[in-house]
Design a protein around this motif. Structure first.
Motif, short mmCIF file in Angstrom:
data_model
loop_
_atom_site.label_atom_id
_atom_site.label_comp_id
_atom_site.label_asym_id
_atom_site.label_seq_id
_atom_site.Cartn_x
_atom_site.Cartn_y
_atom_site.Cartn_z
N HIS A 64 38.33 -39.74 94.56
CA HIS A 64 37.15 -39.37 95.34
C HIS A 64 36.45 -38.13 94.76
O HIS A 64 35.23 -38.01 94.86
N GLU B 91 34.32 -39.60 92.05
CA GLU B 91 33.14 -40.23 92.65
C GLU B 91 32.12 -39.17 93.06
O GLU B 91 30.92 -39.35 92.84
N LEU C 246 39.75 -33.60 98.56
CA LEU C 246 39.65 -35.03 98.22
C LEU C 246 40.72 -35.38 97.20
O LEU C 246 41.12 -34.54 96.39
N LYS D 188 31.39 -34.18 100.65
CA LYS D 188 32.24 -34.39 99.47
C LYS D 188 31.83 -33.50 98.31
O LYS D 188 32.65 -33.08 97.51
#
Length: 71
Positions: A38, A41, A34, A16
């Motif tokens: 996300h 995050e 993403l 990520k």
């Protein structure tokens, strides 16, 4: 805190974000595929590593365990 440079790039499946120290601070790479929540995050996760001075530590497993416990 040092300068933080953020780039949205394609990262391999399952990754990520990535954070690398650089001469002026840190470079954060966030997976551009993403969705926004996300990505946020992932950014917050990267910032926690920077604030916790994790780049001065050596045990990646403990660092990640502690980072995820705070999420």
């Amino acid at each position: 805190m040092d300068d933080i440079f953020v780039y949205f790039v394609s990262l391999p499946n399952g990754i990520k974000e990535a954070v690398l120290p650089c001469a002026d601070g840190y470079t954060v790479y966030i997976d551009r595929d993403l969705d926004l929540s996300h990505q946020i995050e992932a950014y917050n996760h990267a910032i926690r590593h920077i604030r916790n001075k994790d780049f001065d530590r050596h045990d990646v497993q403990i660092i990640e365990c502690e980072a995820h416990r705070k999420e």
